[in-house]
Design a protein around this motif. Structure first.
Motif, PDB file in Angstrom:
ATOM      1  N   PRO A 130       0.827  -1.208   0.000  1.00 22.01           N
ATOM      2  CA  PRO A 130       0.000   0.000   0.000  1.00 22.01           C
ATOM      3  C   PRO A 130       0.867   1.266   0.000  1.00 22.01           C
ATOM      4  CG  PRO A 130      -0.699  -1.535   1.704  1.00 22.01           C
ATOM      5  CD  PRO A 130       0.615  -2.029   1.203  1.00 22.01           C
ATOM      6  N   PRO A 131       0.657   2.163  -0.957  1.00 21.28           N
ATOM      7  CA  PRO A 131       1.444   3.404  -0.991  1.00 21.28           C
ATOM      8  C   PRO A 131       0.946   4.407   0.040  1.00 21.28           C
ATOM      9  CG  PRO A 131      -0.167   3.408  -2.754  1.00 21.28           C
ATOM     10  CD  PRO A 131      -0.297   2.075  -2.068  1.00 21.28           C
ATOM     11  N   GLU A 132       1.847   5.244   0.508  1.00 19.59           N
ATOM     12  CA  GLU A 132       1.402   6.342   1.373  1.00 19.59           C
ATOM     13  C   GLU A 132       0.659   7.367   0.527  1.00 19.59           C
ATOM     14  OE1 GLU A 132       4.575   7.912   3.762  1.00 19.59           O
ATOM     15  OE2 GLU A 132       5.385   5.920   4.165  1.00 19.59           O
ATOM     16  N   LEU A 133       1.282   7.765  -0.570  1.00 23.97           N
ATOM     17  CA  LEU A 133       0.658   8.622  -1.577  1.00 23.97           C
ATOM     18  C   LEU A 133       1.085   8.108  -2.937  1.00 23.97           C
ATOM     19  CD1 LEU A 133       1.119  12.323  -0.332  1.00 23.97           C
ATOM     20  CD2 LEU A 133      -1.017  11.057  -0.451  1.00 23.97           C
ATOM     21  N   ALA A 134       0.154   8.020  -3.870  1.00 26.58           N
ATOM     22  CA  ALA A 134       0.488   7.477  -5.187  1.00 26.58           C
ATOM     23  C   ALA A 134      -0.161   8.309  -6.285  1.00 26.58           C
ATOM     24  CB  ALA A 134       0.036   6.026  -5.302  1.00 26.58           C
ATOM     25  N   ILE A 135       0.512   8.382  -7.435  1.00 18.85           N
ATOM     26  CA  ILE A 135      -0.065   9.007  -8.629  1.00 18.85           C
ATOM     27  C   ILE A 135      -0.158   7.935  -9.702  1.00 18.85           C
ATOM     28  CG2 ILE A 135       0.133  10.799 -10.373  1.00 18.85           C
ATOM     29  CD1 ILE A 135       1.750  12.453  -8.447  1.00 18.85           C
ATOM     30  N   VAL A 136      -1.358   7.783 -10.276  1.00 21.58           N
ATOM     31  CA  VAL A 136      -1.581   6.853 -11.382  1.00 21.58           C
ATOM     32  C   VAL A 136      -1.763   7.687 -12.648  1.00 21.58           C
ATOM     33  CG1 VAL A 136      -3.058   5.041 -12.315  1.00 21.58           C
ATOM     34  CG2 VAL A 136      -2.684   5.187  -9.842  1.00 21.58           C
ATOM     35  N   PHE A 137      -0.941   7.435 -13.669  1.00 19.13           N
ATOM     36  CA  PHE A 137      -1.014   8.225 -14.895  1.00 19.13           C
ATOM     37  C   PHE A 137      -1.805   7.487 -15.972  1.00 19.13           C
ATOM     38  CE2 PHE A 137       2.638  10.375 -13.002  1.00 19.13           C
ATOM     39  CZ  PHE A 137       2.319  11.696 -13.294  1.00 19.13           C
ATOM     40  N   GLY A 138      -2.796   8.185 -16.532  1.00 15.96           N
ATOM     41  CA  GLY A 138      -3.545   7.685 -17.667  1.00 15.96           C
ATOM     42  C   GLY A 138      -3.276   8.562 -18.876  1.00 15.96           C
ATOM     43  N   ARG A 139      -3.445   8.006 -20.071  1.00 16.62           N
ATOM     44  CA  ARG A 139      -3.070   8.750 -21.282  1.00 16.62           C
ATOM     45  C   ARG A 139      -4.089   9.810 -21.677  1.00 16.62           C
ATOM     46  NH1 ARG A 139      -2.015   4.540 -25.160  1.00 16.62           N
ATOM     47  NH2 ARG A 139      -0.177   4.155 -23.876  1.00 16.62           N
ATOM     48  N   THR A 140      -5.368   9.580 -21.352  1.00 19.72           N
ATOM     49  CA  THR A 140      -6.408  10.512 -21.765  1.00 19.72           C
ATOM     50  C   THR A 140      -7.293  10.899 -20.591  1.00 19.72           C
ATOM     51  OG1 THR A 140      -7.977   8.756 -22.305  1.00 19.72           O
ATOM     52  CG2 THR A 140      -6.487   9.470 -24.073  1.00 19.72           C
ATOM     53  N   LYS A 141      -8.067  11.974 -20.807  1.00 21.71           N
ATOM     54  CA  LYS A 141      -8.983  12.423 -19.757  1.00 21.71           C
ATOM     55  C   LYS A 141     -10.073  11.384 -19.494  1.00 21.71           C
ATOM     56  CE  LYS A 141      -9.223  16.235 -22.157  1.00 21.71           C
ATOM     57  NZ  LYS A 141      -9.582  17.573 -22.692  1.00 21.71           N
ATOM     58  N   ARG A 142     -10.537  10.732 -20.559  1.00 23.00           N
ATOM     59  CA  ARG A 142     -11.548   9.694 -20.389  1.00 23.00           C
ATOM     60  C   ARG A 142     -11.005   8.550 -19.550  1.00 23.00           C
ATOM     61  NH1 ARG A 142     -14.763   6.631 -25.343  1.00 23.00           N
ATOM     62  NH2 ARG A 142     -16.102   5.333 -24.040  1.00 23.00           N
ATOM     63  N   ARG A 143      -9.750   8.190 -19.805  1.00 22.26           N
ATOM     64  CA  ARG A 143      -9.103   7.116 -19.046  1.00 22.26           C
ATOM     65  C   ARG A 143      -9.016   7.491 -17.570  1.00 22.26           C
ATOM     66  NH1 ARG A 143      -7.813   1.886 -20.160  1.00 22.26           N
ATOM     67  NH2 ARG A 143      -5.745   1.871 -21.083  1.00 22.26           N
ATOM     68  N   VAL A 144      -8.660   8.723 -17.284  1.00 22.23           N
ATOM     69  CA  VAL A 144      -8.536   9.187 -15.901  1.00 22.23           C
ATOM     70  C   VAL A 144      -9.883   9.101 -15.186  1.00 22.23           C
ATOM     71  CG1 VAL A 144      -8.181  11.264 -14.482  1.00 22.23           C
ATOM     72  CG2 VAL A 144      -6.510  10.637 -16.228  1.00 22.23           C
ATOM     73  N   ASP A 145     -10.947   9.548 -15.851  1.00 24.69           N
ATOM     74  CA  ASP A 145     -12.286   9.481 -15.247  1.00 24.69           C
ATOM     75  C   ASP A 145     -12.682   8.038 -14.939  1.00 24.69           C
ATOM     76  OD1 ASP A 145     -12.741  12.203 -15.219  1.00 24.69           O
ATOM     77  OD2 ASP A 145     -13.690  12.232 -17.188  1.00 24.69           O
ATOM     78  N   GLU A 146     -12.456   7.153 -15.907  1.00 28.61           N
ATOM     79  CA  GLU A 146     -12.833   5.758 -15.723  1.00 28.61           C
ATOM     80  C   GLU A 146     -12.017   5.084 -14.624  1.00 28.61           C
ATOM     81  OE1 GLU A 146     -14.305   4.725 -20.285  1.00 28.61           O
ATOM     82  OE2 GLU A 146     -12.291   4.174 -19.654  1.00 28.61           O
ATOM     83  N   LEU A 147     -10.735   5.366 -14.592  1.00 29.08           N
ATOM     84  CA  LEU A 147      -9.858   4.759 -13.591  1.00 29.08           C
ATOM     85  C   LEU A 147     -10.199   5.221 -12.180  1.00 29.08           C
ATOM     86  CD1 LEU A 147      -6.187   4.655 -14.962  1.00 29.08           C
ATOM     87  CD2 LEU A 147      -7.464   2.783 -13.929  1.00 29.08           C
TER      88      LEU A 147
END
Length: 472
Positions: free
Chosen positions: A239-256
């Motif tokens: 488990p991360p303390e703080l994490a950033i997950v990168f998606g390629r598109t805005k739609r991907r970010v919303d879905e994720l």
């Protein structure tokens, strides 16, 4: 080693620097500050995280006068996040000398910015599109600017702002001082240098490598359809303390972000389509640990400065090497270690090799984590939580109940049951993610780099506005 006190920095600024916890100047600060104080135009070539904001910010603040009616300093930045970050740092540096900076960017109400301008800030930190809006309204008058800074100039170039920059510089007095900072100096940027800068002195800080040494870089070759479960398993195992997950598109970010929330994780997304108030709210939650997973596009995360990020996950492989460096650079800061995972589909393996080649860093291959490993990770979290609660004490109200239970059950059974109850079982909701196009090898790697960078930035609000102006 160069101390800030060795650079003859104004006493009030030196006090601010010391209260920020800094005594020793970084290499770019040690070289740039004296040259700017001597009035030279500067081209500073250095990677992100080298301290360039203070390098131009300290001598910039020293040149500002509180008696002038109009702003005398201008900093141009590619994104609203970077503009806000730079303005905040300039305000920290200038607080004891009485110099103020104002961030001006698209997405914020124009009337609010006009009201703030009436408070007569000495420095404007702006994105090019919004600055030109103010220039047309004559609410910002560039003819009074004494010093102009182009921050992350190559990013502004790749986002299509070069003509805006040329228009802005043409309105600023010729006798100004111009400072340009960029990780790279492409040919199109060189033409801006030749046209608008006077015998600039180049300061190049050679990094030991394109990537930070204290980031553990790993990759997992995984089919597109297994990416989400792979991400969840990694989050459970470590488990991360703080994490950033990168998606390629805005739609991907919303879905994720929605899918992670449905699975029970504290996650929210950030991208260019969010209103500024929404973006600020999400970032405040992330900085205060109210959420521990931020899902973001490259553009939204650029300029993001949050300490304590322990993990970065490239859910979608970035389309160019510099974006990869910027992404993983969100972790492993201030001497702390960080971990960066990249999910690579089989078709993208050649692109991963290209990133390894250009960053001169071979990533460690990890196997796809199993459901059993994820379950063990959740059990370990439950054990840690149980031990932490036991060490805190304050359990007297429960002692009698515990003694009663022990009369009927053995301790091992009770502890096992407690762990099972405590274990965070993720909801097995059905998750449907739009499949992203895999990165296939291109005939020309240079074209690949250019195509990748333009595609990552073409969705920004200011790029769209600028595109409409060009059609007219």
């Amino acid at each position: 080693m160069t101390l800030f006190s060795d650079l003859h920095v104004h006493e009030a600024i030196l006090r601010a620097v010391q209260e920020m916890g800094f005594e020793e100047a970084t290499p770019i600060q040690a070289e740039v500050i004296p040259k700017v104080k001597n009035g030279r135009d500067i081209i500073g070539q250095a990677q992100t995280g080298t301290g360039k904001t203070a390098a131009f910010g300290i001598p910039l603040i020293e040149q500002m006068s509180q008696d002038e009616k109009y702003p005398q300093g201008l900093v141009l930045a590619p994104t609203r996040e970077l503009a806000i970050q730079v303005a905040e740092e300039l305000n920290r540096l200038g607080r004891f000398i009485g110099v103020q900076a104002l961030a001006v960017y698209g997405g914020q109400e124009m009337t609010r910015q006009m009201k703030a301008l009436k408070r007569r800030p000495q420095i404007i930190v702006a994105t090019p599109g919004r600055l030109m809006d103010h220039m047309r309204r004559r609410t910002i008058r560039p003819q009074y600017m004494k010093i102009v800074v182009l921050d992350e100039a190559d990013e502004m170039l790749s986002m299509g702002f070069v003509e805006d920059i040329e228009t802005i510089l043409a309105e600023v007095p010729e006798e100004r001082q111009t400072l340009l900072f960029s990780a790279t100096i492409p040919k199109r940027l060189q033409s801006v240098v030749h046209q608008f800068m006077k015998n600039p002195e180049k300061v190049q800080i050679k990094s030991k490598g394109l990537t930070v040494a204290n980031i553990d870089q790993r990759y997992i070759e995984v089919p597109e359809k297994q990416k989400f479960d792979t991400l969840c398993h990694l989050l459970d195992i470590t488990p991360p303390e703080l994490a950033i997950v990168f998606g390629r598109t805005k739609r991907r970010v919303d879905e994720l972000s929605e899918a992670l929330t449905q699975r029970g994780y504290l996650a929210e997304g950030i991208h260019g389509d969010l209103r500024q108030a929404q973006r600020d709210k999400v970032l405040r939650k992330f900085k205060s640990n109210t959420i521990d997973i931020l899902v973001a596009t490259d553009v939204a995360a650029r300029g993001l400065d949050v300490s304590g990020v322990t993990h970065v996950y490239n859910f979608d492989l970035p389309q160019d090497s510099e974006s990869y460096v910027h992404r993983i650079g969100r972790t492993g800061r201030a001497g702390k270690e960080g971990v960066a995972y990249s999910f690579v589909t089989p078709k993208e393996m050649s692109h991963l090799r290209f990133i390894e080649e250009t960053t001169k860093k071979k990533l460690t291959r990890n196997d796809i984590p199993t459901s059993q490993e994820a379950m063990q990770g959740r059990y370990q979290q439950a054990v840690d939580q149980l031990i932490k609660t036991a060490e805190k004490g304050n359990l007297k109200d429960l002692e009698q109940i515990a003694k009663t239970l022990l009369e009927s059950y053995d301790p091992v059974t009770l502890v096992s049951a407690s762990l099972k109850v405590t274990t965070k079982e993720p909801e097995q909701v059905k998750v449907t993610l739009t499949e992203e196009a895999s990165l296939r090898p291109k005939k020309s790697r240079r074209k690949q780099e250019r195509r990748g960078r333009s595609s990552q930035h073409r969705f920004t609000t200011e790029s769209r506005v600028r595109g409409k102006r060009k059609k007219k």
